[in-house]
Design a protein around this motif. Structure first.
Motif, PDB file in Angstrom:
ATOM      1  N   LEU A  54       0.815  -1.218   0.000  1.00 62.21           N
ATOM      2  CA  LEU A  54       0.000   0.000   0.000  1.00 62.21           C
ATOM      3  C   LEU A  54       0.846   1.265   0.000  1.00 62.21           C
ATOM      4  CD1 LEU A  54      -2.850  -1.045   2.466  1.00 62.21           C
ATOM      5  CD2 LEU A  54      -2.895  -1.007  -0.040  1.00 62.21           C
ATOM      6  N   ASP A  55       1.990   1.268   0.720  1.00 60.18           N
ATOM      7  CA  ASP A  55       2.834   2.464   0.738  1.00 60.18           C
ATOM      8  C   ASP A  55       3.405   2.741  -0.652  1.00 60.18           C
ATOM      9  OD1 ASP A  55       4.489   0.200   0.931  1.00 60.18           O
ATOM     10  OD2 ASP A  55       5.961   1.180   2.199  1.00 60.18           O
ATOM     11  N   PHE A  56       3.711   1.701  -1.397  1.00 62.31           N
ATOM     12  CA  PHE A  56       4.203   1.838  -2.767  1.00 62.31           C
ATOM     13  C   PHE A  56       3.120   2.449  -3.650  1.00 62.31           C
ATOM     14  CE2 PHE A  56       4.431   0.045  -7.062  1.00 62.31           C
ATOM     15  CZ  PHE A  56       5.704   0.411  -7.445  1.00 62.31           C
ATOM     16  N   ALA A  58       0.476   4.219  -2.724  1.00 64.31           N
ATOM     17  CA  ALA A  58       0.175   5.587  -2.298  1.00 64.31           C
ATOM     18  C   ALA A  58       1.216   6.578  -2.817  1.00 64.31           C
ATOM     19  CB  ALA A  58       0.092   5.658  -0.776  1.00 64.31           C
ATOM     20  N   ALA A  59       2.464   6.154  -2.912  1.00 59.33           N
ATOM     21  CA  ALA A  59       3.544   7.039  -3.366  1.00 59.33           C
ATOM     22  C   ALA A  59       3.611   7.151  -4.883  1.00 59.33           C
ATOM     23  CB  ALA A  59       4.882   6.537  -2.833  1.00 59.33           C
ATOM     24  N   PHE A 140      10.959   1.673  -4.742  1.00 54.97           N
ATOM     25  CA  PHE A 140      10.806   1.264  -3.354  1.00 54.97           C
ATOM     26  C   PHE A 140      11.540  -0.062  -3.204  1.00 54.97           C
ATOM     27  CE2 PHE A 140       7.170   3.491  -1.002  1.00 54.97           C
ATOM     28  CZ  PHE A 140       7.436   4.692  -1.603  1.00 54.97           C
ATOM     29  N   TYR A 142      12.383  -3.103  -0.782  1.00 53.55           N
ATOM     30  CA  TYR A 142      11.942  -3.804   0.423  1.00 53.55           C
ATOM     31  C   TYR A 142      12.925  -4.917   0.764  1.00 53.55           C
ATOM     32  CZ  TYR A 142       7.459  -1.525  -0.462  1.00 53.55           C
ATOM     33  OH  TYR A 142       6.470  -0.598  -0.684  1.00 53.55           O
ATOM     34  N   LYS A 192      13.784   4.495  -2.099  1.00 53.32           N
ATOM     35  CA  LYS A 192      13.371   4.491  -0.697  1.00 53.32           C
ATOM     36  C   LYS A 192      13.620   3.090  -0.149  1.00 53.32           C
ATOM     37  CE  LYS A 192       9.621   5.398   2.476  1.00 53.32           C
ATOM     38  NZ  LYS A 192       8.271   5.877   2.688  1.00 53.32           N
ATOM     39  N   ILE A 194      13.118   0.252   2.599  1.00 55.47           N
ATOM     40  CA  ILE A 194      12.089  -0.117   3.564  1.00 55.47           C
ATOM     41  C   ILE A 194      12.431  -1.455   4.197  1.00 55.47           C
ATOM     42  CG2 ILE A 194       9.630  -0.596   3.886  1.00 55.47           C
ATOM     43  CD1 ILE A 194       9.624   1.103   1.017  1.00 55.47           C
TER      44      ILE A 194
END
Length: 196
Positions: A54-56, A58-59, A140, A142, A192, A194
Motif C-alpha cells: 500500500l505504501d508503494f 500511495a507514493a 521502493f 523492500y 526508498k 524499507i
C-alpha cells in the motif's frame, strides 16, 4: 494467486489438525488470513501478479524491489533472491543465486546488488526501445535485513566520508559488496529503503 493462497492456508490448517498441533491462536491467525485472502481481487486473464504494498501504491512509485538472502550456518551454503514489479503490479523479473560457502550478510547484499543491477538493465532496455520514455524512476526497495537498509540509508554516507572506513577507522565488513552496491545505487535518483 488468490486461490493458491487460500489453498495454502487450507493445507496448513489440515496438516496442523492432523498432527494435533493446531492451537487456538494459530487457528485464529489462519482464519484471519483466509478472510483477507478472500478479499483479494481475482486475477484477470490468468495474470499471476503479486499484490503491491500500500505504501508503494500511495507514493505512485515506478518499481518495487523485494530482496532476501540467507545462509545455513554462518558461514556455510547460502542463497539470495529478488523480485521486481512495475507500478501496474506486473512481475518484471525473478532472479536467484547460490554460493557454497558464504555468510548471511553477504547473501543479503548480493540479493540487493543483483536486484538493482537487473532493474537498471530493464530500465535501460526500455529507454533504448522507446523514444518517448521520460519516467524518472522512483524505486521502493523492500528488504528484511536492517544491515542492508540501514547501511544504504545511513552508514554508507559516513563510510564514504571517512574513505570507506567505520568510525573506529576499520574497513566495513563486506567492503567489496558495499562498494559494488553503492556503485549500482548511484544510477538512481530516488530509492526508498524499507525494512520489513
Amino acid at each position: 494467486m488468490k486461490n493458491s493462497l487460500l489453498n495454502s492456508v487450507h493445507k496448513i490448517r489440515n496438516y496442523l489438525s492432523h498432527q494435533k498441533l493446531l492451537r487456538p491462536n494459530w487457528e485464529e491467525a489462519l482464519d484471519q488470513m483466509t478472510t483477507e485472502f478472500e478479499q483479494l481481487p481475482e486475477a484477470e486473464n490468468g495474470n499471476s501478479d503479486l499484490p503491491l504494498p500500500l505504501d508503494f501504491l500511495a507514493a505512485k512509485a515506478d518499481y518495487a524491489l523485494f530482496t532476501d538472502g540467507a545462509c545455513r550456518g554462518n558461514p556455510g551454503p547460502g542463497s539470495w533472491a529478488a523480485i521486481a514489479q512495475d507500478n501496474s503490479g506486473q512481475v518484471i523479473f525473478q532472479i536467484q543465486g547460490v554460493e557454497l560457502y558464504t555468510t548471511n550478510n553477504k547473501m543479503e547484499l548480493e540479493g540487493a546488488i543483483k536486484a538493482i543491477e537487473t532493474l537498471l538493465e530493464h530500465i535501460t532496455a526500455l529507454k533504448i526501445l522507446s523514444t518517448n520514455y521520460t519516467v524518472e524512476e522512483k524505486v521502493f526497495f523492500y528488504c528484511d535485513s536492517k544491515y542492508v537498509t540501514e547501511g544504504l540509508s545511513t552508514w554508507i554516507t559516513g563510510w564514504k566520508k571517512r574513505g570507506w572506513a567505520k568510525a573506529d577507522g576499520k574497513a566495513p565488513e563486506n567492503l567489496l559488496q558495499w562498494q559494488k552496491l553503492d556503485q549500482v545505487v548511484a544510477n538512481f535518483m530516488d530509492i526508498k529503503y524499507i525494512w520489513v
